[in-house]
Write a protein that holds these residues in place. Structure first.
Motif, PDB file in Angstrom:
ATOM      1  N   ARG A 178       1.221   9.158  -6.246  1.00 10.33           N
ATOM      2  CA  ARG A 178       1.610  10.561  -6.063  1.00 10.33           C
ATOM      3  C   ARG A 178       2.563  11.015  -7.156  1.00 10.33           C
ATOM      4  O   ARG A 178       2.442  12.103  -7.703  1.00 10.33           O
ATOM      5  N   ALA A 179       3.520  10.152  -7.506  1.00 14.24           N
ATOM      6  CA  ALA A 179       4.476  10.501  -8.562  1.00 14.24           C
ATOM      7  C   ALA A 179       3.771  10.647  -9.904  1.00 14.24           C
ATOM      8  O   ALA A 179       4.061  11.564 -10.679  1.00 14.24           O
ATOM      9  N   LEU A 180       2.822   9.784 -10.173  1.00 15.24           N
ATOM     10  CA  LEU A 180       2.070   9.853 -11.422  1.00 15.24           C
ATOM     11  C   LEU A 180       1.246  11.133 -11.483  1.00 15.24           C
ATOM     12  O   LEU A 180       1.226  11.825 -12.501  1.00 15.24           O
ATOM     13  N   ILE A 181       0.586  11.495 -10.401  1.00 17.03           N
ATOM     14  CA  ILE A 181      -0.215  12.726 -10.352  1.00 17.03           C
ATOM     15  C   ILE A 181       0.680  13.952 -10.529  1.00 17.03           C
ATOM     16  O   ILE A 181       0.357  14.876 -11.274  1.00 17.03           O
ATOM     17  N   ALA A 182       1.830  13.960  -9.877  1.00 11.56           N
ATOM     18  CA  ALA A 182       2.761  15.088 -10.002  1.00 11.56           C
ATOM     19  C   ALA A 182       3.242  15.226 -11.440  1.00 11.56           C
ATOM     20  O   ALA A 182       3.326  16.336 -11.984  1.00 11.56           O
ATOM     21  N   THR A 183       3.528  14.117 -12.099  1.00 15.80           N
ATOM     22  CA  THR A 183       3.980  14.147 -13.484  1.00 15.80           C
ATOM     23  C   THR A 183       2.892  14.700 -14.406  1.00 15.80           C
ATOM     24  O   THR A 183       3.161  15.531 -15.287  1.00 15.80           O
ATOM     25  N   ILE A 184       1.667  14.282 -14.186  1.00 10.93           N
ATOM     26  CA  ILE A 184       0.554  14.772 -14.994  1.00 10.93           C
ATOM     27  C   ILE A 184       0.358  16.271 -14.788  1.00 10.93           C
ATOM     28  O   ILE A 184       0.164  17.022 -15.747  1.00 10.93           O
TER      29      ILE A 184
ATOM     30  N   ALA B  92       0.819  -1.215   0.000  1.00  8.16           N
ATOM     31  CA  ALA B  92       0.000   0.000   0.000  1.00  8.16           C
ATOM     32  C   ALA B  92       0.856   1.269   0.000  1.00  8.16           C
ATOM     33  O   ALA B  92       0.582   2.182  -0.773  1.00  8.16           O
ATOM     34  N   PRO B  93       1.889   1.392   0.855  1.00  9.18           N
ATOM     35  CA  PRO B  93       2.699   2.614   0.814  1.00  9.18           C
ATOM     36  C   PRO B  93       3.399   2.804  -0.533  1.00  9.18           C
ATOM     37  O   PRO B  93       3.515   3.915  -1.028  1.00  9.18           O
ATOM     38  N   ARG B  94       3.862   1.719  -1.125  1.00 11.68           N
ATOM     39  CA  ARG B  94       4.533   1.824  -2.426  1.00 11.68           C
ATOM     40  C   ARG B  94       3.546   2.260  -3.502  1.00 11.68           C
ATOM     41  O   ARG B  94       3.847   3.103  -4.341  1.00 11.68           O
ATOM     42  N   CYS B  95       2.350   1.704  -3.460  1.00 13.85           N
ATOM     43  CA  CYS B  95       1.316   2.061  -4.423  1.00 13.85           C
ATOM     44  C   CYS B  95       0.937   3.541  -4.276  1.00 13.85           C
ATOM     45  O   CYS B  95       0.746   4.239  -5.259  1.00 13.85           O
TER      46      CYS B  95
END
Length: 100
Positions: free
Chosen positions: A11-17, A3-6
């Motif tokens: 978060r990284a995906l949202i920041a990239t978008i 869960a923490p890794r997911c």
């Protein structure tokens, strides 16, 4: 335990978008390039810069030379036509200082 890794990946995906969206928005607002000045305007600009150079070589204060250049530029191109008169390397976009 995944869960923490997911969550971190999300978060990284949202920041990239978001960064991509911001970059696209700023790229869309790039102003079109200005047209090249005419031969007559280039001659006037050269004359104004020659006056500025002569002033800088003299014993006059820098602020006097800058004021003279601004006045010449304004007479030539109008109040909105002198974008460099506040953005020189040493001026940092500041307006000319007033004499006290």
């Amino acid at each position: 335990m995944n869960a923490p890794r997911c969550f971190a990946v999300s978060r990284a995906l949202i920041a990239t978008i978001l960064l991509g969206a911001l970059a696209t928005a700023f790229a869309a607002e790039t102003p079109p390039p200005a047209s090249a000045p005419s031969k007559e305007m280039r001659e006037k600009m050269a004359t104004a810069h020659e006056k500025m150079a002569a002033c800088l070589r003299s014993e006059r204060e820098f602020s006097d030379c800058r004021r003279q250049m601004h006045q010449t530029c304004t007479e030539m191109m109008g109040e909105q036509g002198c974008p460099m008169m506040g953005m020189g390397m040493g001026m940092r976009g500041m307006p000319p200082r007033r004499q006290q």
